[in-house]
Design an enzyme around this catalytic site. Sequence first.
Site, PDB file in Angstrom:
ATOM      1  N   HIS A 173      16.930  -5.453   2.089  1.00 32.17           N
ATOM      2  CA  HIS A 173      16.159  -4.431   2.009  1.00 32.17           C
ATOM      3  C   HIS A 173      17.486  -3.301   2.305  1.00 32.17           C
ATOM      4  CE1 HIS A 173      14.148  -0.654   3.489  1.00 32.17           C
ATOM      5  NE2 HIS A 173      12.995  -1.195   4.176  1.00 32.17           N
ATOM      6  N   HIS A 230       6.829  -2.465  -1.832  1.00 29.09           N
ATOM      7  CA  HIS A 230       7.804  -2.066  -0.948  1.00 29.09           C
ATOM      8  C   HIS A 230       8.157  -3.701  -0.305  1.00 29.09           C
ATOM      9  CE1 HIS A 230      10.435  -0.023   1.969  1.00 29.09           C
ATOM     10  NE2 HIS A 230       9.391  -0.696   3.238  1.00 29.09           N
ATOM     11  N   CYS A 250      13.439   4.240   5.333  1.00 26.77           N
ATOM     12  CA  CYS A 250      13.409   3.515   4.025  1.00 26.77           C
ATOM     13  C   CYS A 250      12.748   4.254   2.976  1.00 26.77           C
ATOM     14  CB  CYS A 250      12.456   2.167   4.329  1.00 26.77           C
ATOM     15  SG  CYS A 250      13.349   1.560   5.693  1.00 26.77           S
TER      16      CYS A 250
END
Lengths: 412, 84
Positions: free
Chosen positions: A339, A305, A167
Site C-alpha cells: 500500500h 482498493h 490513501c
Amino acid sequence: MERRVVITAEACICPIGRSAEQIADNLLRGVSGVRPLREDPVLGPYLHSRVFGTVDEPIEYDFARQHRKTMGPVSYYACQAVKELLERAGLEPDFIRSGRLGVAFGSIHGSPTVQREVYSKLLDGEGPGPKRIGAADYLKSMVHTTAVNITRMFGITGRVISSCTACTTGSQSIGFGYEAVKYGLQDAMICGAADEYDLTTVAVFDNLLACSTAFNDEPHRTPRPFDARRDGLVVGEGAGAVLLETLDGARSRGATILAELIGFACGNNGGDLILPNAEGVEATIRAGLDNARIAPGEVDLVSAHATATRMGDVVEAQAMHAVYGDRPWVTALKSYVGHTMSACGALETIFTLYMLERGIIYPTLNLEEVDPRCAMIRHVREPIEAELDTVAVQSFAFGGVNTCLLLRRFAP
Amino acid sequence: MTREQARDRILSILSESFEIENPDPDADLRAQHMFDSIDAIELLASIEDLLGRELSQEEKQRAVDIRSLNQIVDYVVELAGAGR
C-alpha cells in the site's frame, strides 16, 4: 463548458520498477516488490510487521542544488517522476510556463524523514534545538512539498492543488486535475502523488492491528487481497504521475493518447473515520458511473482498493457486488507493491493504463484461496488476455473518503 | 580574525554548503549563483558557528542587503571585531 480529457503520459517509481516495460513484465510474471524492513533502531524493535513495499533501485537525482535544497525524499520521488513525465510528454517549454498547465500532487504528510530529523534536533539534548532547525526544513517537510517543488523545478505557474487525504491523495489529484481540465480552468494538469520510505506509517497501522505480520519471513507472500489468509496491509513507497490534457490539445500537438478519463467521483462515509463502509463506497462508485454517464454493465475491470485488511476487502467486495454484480473482472494491484499510501491511486491508475494498452489483466497476487465472504465478485487469479474498454480505479482513505476514477480506451 | 582568514573560511563554506566555487568577489551571488533567502539564513547559521557565538536579531537584520563575497567578508570581519 465540458471538454474531453485524455492521459498522454505517465511516469512512476515503485517497488517493482521504473519503466512501463519493467513494471508490466513484473506484473505479468507475478514479481512482488515487498521486502524485509530496513534497520531502524528507533522504531524497528517495536514493530510487529517486518515487511515493506520497498524501492531498492538506486535513483539518479541529477537536480541542481537550488532545487535539491528544498526537497526531502518524498519530493525527490515526485520531481524525478515528473521530470521523466515531462521528458515523455514533449510539451513545449512555453506551454509549461504559460499558466495553462497546473499541478495536482500530494503526499500523506509531507516528508516524515525530515520531520523526524526536526523533532530529533528539538529533543536530543545536544544543543539549542530550535536554532538547529534548517531554513529549508519546513519546505522539505510541509504537506504540499511535492506540488511546489514540482512547480519550482519546472517553472510551472498554473494552479496548484495539493490534496492530503491519506490513501485517496493520488486519486483525488487525478480527479481534481480532471475536473480542472474538463471545466476549462486549466488546459493540462500534472497529477499524482508520492510517499517515501517511512516506518512511522508502519507503526500507525501496526498499532491499529491493520498490518500484515504472518508473512514476515516470506515478504513476497503478503499482502493477500481477498485471500482467506490475508492478515493486513503492507506499507509501501513510490510515486506516480500522469499528464492530463484536453483531447483537442493532445490532438493538435500530435500527442500519444494512453486513455481517456471519462469520470470521477469523491464522497465521504459521513461517519466513522476508520471503519470501511459499504454504503459509502457503493454511493461513490455509483456517483462515478453517473459522472462518466455510463451504466455499470459497461465496466470491464475494476482495480480495487483492496488493502488486504480483514474487514476492508469484504466491505469493498460487497459494494462492488451491489453495483456491478459479478460481471467485471476485479484485480487488486497492491498485492505487488504494498500500500503505497498517497501514491496508490496514481500508481494503480498507471498500472491500469498498462492493462488497457497491452490487453492483459494482471491478476491479484497471493490470491490462493478466495475468502468466501469476498467470493461473489469475479476475481482475476492468473493473467488474462482481454480487450478492455472501460476500467474503474477505486481508492478509499482514513477519514471515510472514497474515490472512483473511470478510464476508457481512447477511441478516435 | 584577519580579512584573509575570513575570506578563506567563507569561500570554504560557499563551496561545501552551497556548491559555489571561487565566485567573483563583487558579483551578485543571487543573480549569478541563485543564492537566495533560504541560503542566506543557512549562511548566517554557519557564520555563527564560525564566530562561536549567537548573532543578535539586529546583527542578522544588517545582513539583508548583502549581495557579494566581499560584502560577506566585510560583515564577518566587523562581527568578529565586535565580539572580541
